[in-house]
Design an enzyme around this catalytic site. Structure first.
Site, mmCIF file in Angstrom:
data_model
loop_
_atom_site.group_PDB
_atom_site.id
_atom_site.type_symbol
_atom_site.label_atom_id
_atom_site.label_comp_id
_atom_site.label_asym_id
_atom_site.label_seq_id
_atom_site.Cartn_x
_atom_site.Cartn_y
_atom_site.Cartn_z
ATOM 1 N N LYS A 130 0.866 -1.184 0.000
ATOM 2 C CA LYS A 130 0.000 0.000 0.000
ATOM 3 C C LYS A 130 0.898 1.227 0.000
ATOM 4 C CE LYS A 130 -4.446 1.093 0.234
ATOM 5 N NZ LYS A 130 -5.646 0.375 -0.216
ATOM 6 N N ASP A 170 -7.016 4.452 -4.524
ATOM 7 C CA ASP A 170 -7.655 4.306 -3.210
ATOM 8 C C ASP A 170 -8.259 5.680 -2.912
ATOM 9 O OD1 ASP A 170 -7.859 2.385 -0.758
ATOM 10 O OD2 ASP A 170 -7.188 4.235 0.170
HETATM 11 P P1 NDP Z 1 -12.917 7.872 -2.603
HETATM 12 O O1 NDP Z 1 -11.828 8.848 -2.445
HETATM 13 O O2 NDP Z 1 -13.526 7.663 -3.932
HETATM 14 O O3 NDP Z 1 -14.106 8.202 -1.570
HETATM 15 C C1 NDP Z 1 -13.864 8.247 -0.201
HETATM 16 C C2 NDP Z 1 -15.147 8.663 0.488
HETATM 17 O O4 NDP Z 1 -14.974 8.539 1.894
HETATM 18 C C3 NDP Z 1 -15.506 10.120 0.224
HETATM 19 O O5 NDP Z 1 -16.886 10.271 0.293
HETATM 20 C C4 NDP Z 1 -14.812 10.819 1.402
HETATM 21 O O6 NDP Z 1 -15.375 12.060 1.730
HETATM 22 C C5 NDP Z 1 -15.052 9.838 2.512
HETATM 23 N N1 NDP Z 1 -13.998 9.984 3.510
HETATM 24 C C6 NDP Z 1 -12.645 9.907 3.320
HETATM 25 N N2 NDP Z 1 -11.990 10.131 4.458
HETATM 26 C C7 NDP Z 1 -12.942 10.352 5.381
HETATM 27 C C8 NDP Z 1 -12.906 10.647 6.764
HETATM 28 N N3 NDP Z 1 -11.723 10.737 7.426
HETATM 29 N N4 NDP Z 1 -14.096 10.796 7.430
HETATM 30 C C9 NDP Z 1 -15.276 10.699 6.779
HETATM 31 N N5 NDP Z 1 -15.372 10.431 5.452
HETATM 32 C C10 NDP Z 1 -14.226 10.258 4.791
HETATM 33 O O7 NDP Z 1 -12.340 6.489 -2.022
HETATM 34 P P2 NDP Z 1 -12.840 5.003 -2.266
HETATM 35 O O8 NDP Z 1 -14.320 4.983 -2.404
HETATM 36 O O9 NDP Z 1 -12.005 4.416 -3.311
HETATM 37 O O10 NDP Z 1 -12.406 4.298 -0.892
HETATM 38 C C11 NDP Z 1 -13.280 4.220 0.242
HETATM 39 C C12 NDP Z 1 -12.802 3.096 1.155
HETATM 40 O O11 NDP Z 1 -12.807 1.854 0.439
HETATM 41 C C13 NDP Z 1 -11.383 3.235 1.708
HETATM 42 O O12 NDP Z 1 -11.331 2.657 2.999
HETATM 43 C C14 NDP Z 1 -10.566 2.394 0.742
HETATM 44 O O13 NDP Z 1 -9.354 1.939 1.322
HETATM 45 C C15 NDP Z 1 -11.543 1.244 0.516
HETATM 46 N N6 NDP Z 1 -11.286 0.452 -0.683
HETATM 47 C C16 NDP Z 1 -11.286 1.036 -1.913
HETATM 48 C C17 NDP Z 1 -11.059 0.259 -3.028
HETATM 49 C C18 NDP Z 1 -11.178 0.816 -4.410
HETATM 50 O O14 NDP Z 1 -11.167 0.008 -5.355
HETATM 51 N N7 NDP Z 1 -11.301 2.100 -4.610
HETATM 52 C C19 NDP Z 1 -10.731 -1.165 -2.919
HETATM 53 C C20 NDP Z 1 -10.864 -1.689 -1.593
HETATM 54 C C21 NDP Z 1 -11.088 -0.893 -0.518
HETATM 55 P P3 NDP Z 1 -14.599 13.419 1.350
HETATM 56 O O15 NDP Z 1 -14.851 13.597 -0.110
HETATM 57 O O16 NDP Z 1 -15.203 14.452 2.208
HETATM 58 O O17 NDP Z 1 -13.149 13.165 1.661
#
Ligand code: NDP
Length: 452
Positions: A130, A170
């Site tokens: 990562k 991510d």
């Molecule tokens: P994105 O950047 O597309 O979206 C992240 C979302 O989570 C946004 O709505 C963001 O809000 C919110 N968020 C981020 N940090 C925080 C925080 N500290 N508190 C509250 N809300 C928060 O990311 P992904 O959808 O790709 O990833 C989301 C999760 O899924 C992560 O844990 C990631 O590790 C996991 N994941 C993702 C994969 C992928 O293929 N993309 C694969 C496997 C796991 P804001 O816009 O306000 O920051």
């Protein structure tokens, strides 16, 4: 070492904390796994003798580097970048890159550790890694993001490669950022290889990669419900996040007849009692990906919905939940509220979104609870398929990839059921099942290599 000389769980965890000071997320992730593995390996001397868990919980290497870039006003900005290469026993390191101000070495070490088990569960040959930086892409211009990505890759390129380490997206890293990083890698090395996944379709990306994590988390939920002769149709669902994982999970829930009540971002959550239909989900995707707006804007577009500032959605009663934003967003109290409100199934779209206390609440209540390392493995699975397509210089059709994704998620579910049975319980302990199935594969490969 004789079996009776083994350290106990508490001593092991204390050692992890001592060796990794100031890294609570990493210690939490190791503890969640160790709780099950200690029990599993109790009578399996070879795993003790070769210190397998201790070795998986010590990354192969952690690379930390300075990333300098210039903002649009000409100011020099300095960020810190990392790549954590946790374990490559079963394949090249593989795992996403996160750009977010909350990124620390601890967060990336926990994610790389989790990724090692997740990737093993997929059945594809991928090790765990990562990376990321404490860079905040929010409010930055395209040119600023491009300059940052290029500077980040100026160092990262030395440490990655199609057979070495293959990063993906991510939090904060989507198609735009992958494009900038891939362009810089190609420029530096003069080589076109499948060194990153999540690429655009024009340059070697795979169909359904974008959808795969959210869709996969819903398929996993469907598989768990099927063990209770139940399904998603007609159920209410709370989802957190509004990024890649959350919006595609919401899309699939709609397709399977469920009703999505909430989405969120770091500023709060929206509740739409009428349901967040596919059309509304498309509006959110556009808001987040094109206009880079905030979820609170939803209420202006869709009257009857509410925005709750600074809150998470877990107080909204629903039968199913998909936490899909970030780590530790669902606490023990949240879990108790959800169980009291009649929640019967939770599938973690995000990585470690539930605190250790929350995990224990769900386990004790014997509801269907899928940890992220199993439930959100769909994304890395399609990334693995993207690597295969790039190596073979082919691209598979969408229907074939959809079938493979559903097959892989069903395979992970079956592995969890195989190892997660609990005497006297009708419900599989998916946390235990995922931990043991993932561990066993990596551990057995490590045993074959001897002490390295
Ligand atoms: P994105 O950047 O597309 O979206 C992240 C979302 O989570 C946004 O709505 C963001 O809000 C919110 N968020 C981020 N940090 C925080 C925080 N500290 N508190 C509250 N809300 C928060 O990311 P992904 O959808 O790709 O990833 C989301 C999760 O899924 C992560 O844990 C990631 O590790 C996991 N994941 C993702 C994969 C992928 O293929 N993309 C694969 C496997 C796991 P804001 O816009 O306000 O920051």
């Amino acid at each position: 070492m004789a079996v009776s000389d083994h350290v106990d769980l508490a001593t092991f965890i204390e050692g992890v904390r001592r060796r990794n000071p100031g890294q609570p997320e990493f210690a939490q992730a190791v503890q969640e796994v160790a709780e099950d593995i200690f029990d599993f390996i109790q009578d399996k001397e070879q795993y003790h003798k070769y210190q397998i868990l201790r070795r998986i919980a010590e990354p192969d290497r952690v690379i930390s580097f300075r990333v300098c870039w210039e903002d649009d006003k000409g100011n020099v900005r300095v960020q810190r970048g990392w790549r954590v290469q946790n374990n490559n026993a079963i394949g090249p390191y593989k795992g996403g890159i996160r750009f977010h101000p909350s990124v620390t070495e601890s967060v990336l070490k926990f994610l790389a550790f989790e990724q090692t088990f997740k990737n093993a569960l997929t059945g594809l040959p991928m090790g765990g890694g990562k990376g990321g930086a404490n860079f905040n892409p929010k409010g930055k211009s395209d040119n600023e993001v491009m300059r940052f990505c290029q500077s980040f890759m100026n160092e990262l390129y030395r440490h990655i490669g199609a057979d070495v380490d293959v990063p993906a997206g991510d939090i904060g890293v989507g198609g735009r950022e992958i494009g900038y990083m891939f362009g810089q890698y190609k420029r530096l090395t003069n080589e076109w290889t499948g060194v990153l996944t999540g690429k655009g379709l024009e340059y070697g990306g795979s169909l359904i990669r974008t959808e795969a994590t959210g869709y996969g988390a819903v398929y996993f939920l469907r598989n768990m419900l099927a063990t209770q002769k139940d399904g998603i149709d007609g159920k209410t669902v709370v989802i957190s996040g509004s990024g890649n994982v959350a919006t595609h999970a919401a899309e699939k829930i709609n397709q399977l007849g469920g009703k999505v009540l909430t989405l969120s971002d770091s500023e709060g959550f929206i509740y739409d009692p009428a349901g967040i239909s596919e059309e509304k989900v498309n509006w959110v995707k556009d808001l987040k990906n094109k206009r880079r707006g905030r979820i609170s804007e939803y209420t202006k577009e869709f009257p009857g919905s509410e925005f709750h500032s600074g809150k998470t959605p877990w107080g909204v009663p629903a039968q199913l939940a998909l936490p899909s934003a970030t780590q530790n967003e669902l606490t023990g109290d949240d879990a108790r509220t959800m169980v009291a409100n009649g929640c019967i199934g939770v599938s973690e779209g995000a990585n470690m979104p539930t605190t250790l206390e929350g995990v224990h609440v769900f386990k004790d209540a014997q509801i269907l609870f899928a940890p992220g390392k199993a439930a959100n493995a769909g994304g890395v699975s399609v990334s693995g398929l993207e690597m295969s397509q790039n190596s073979a210089r082919i691209s598979w059709k969408e229907a074939e990839l959809q079938r493979l994704l559903e097959d892989i998620m069903a395979g992970i579910h079956a592995s969890c059921v195989e190892y997660g049975g609990r005497p006297g319980s009708k419900v599989t302990d998916y946390v235990r099942g995922a931990n043991i199935a993932g561990f066993k594969k990596v551990a057995d490969a490590m045993l074959a290599f001897g002490v390295v």
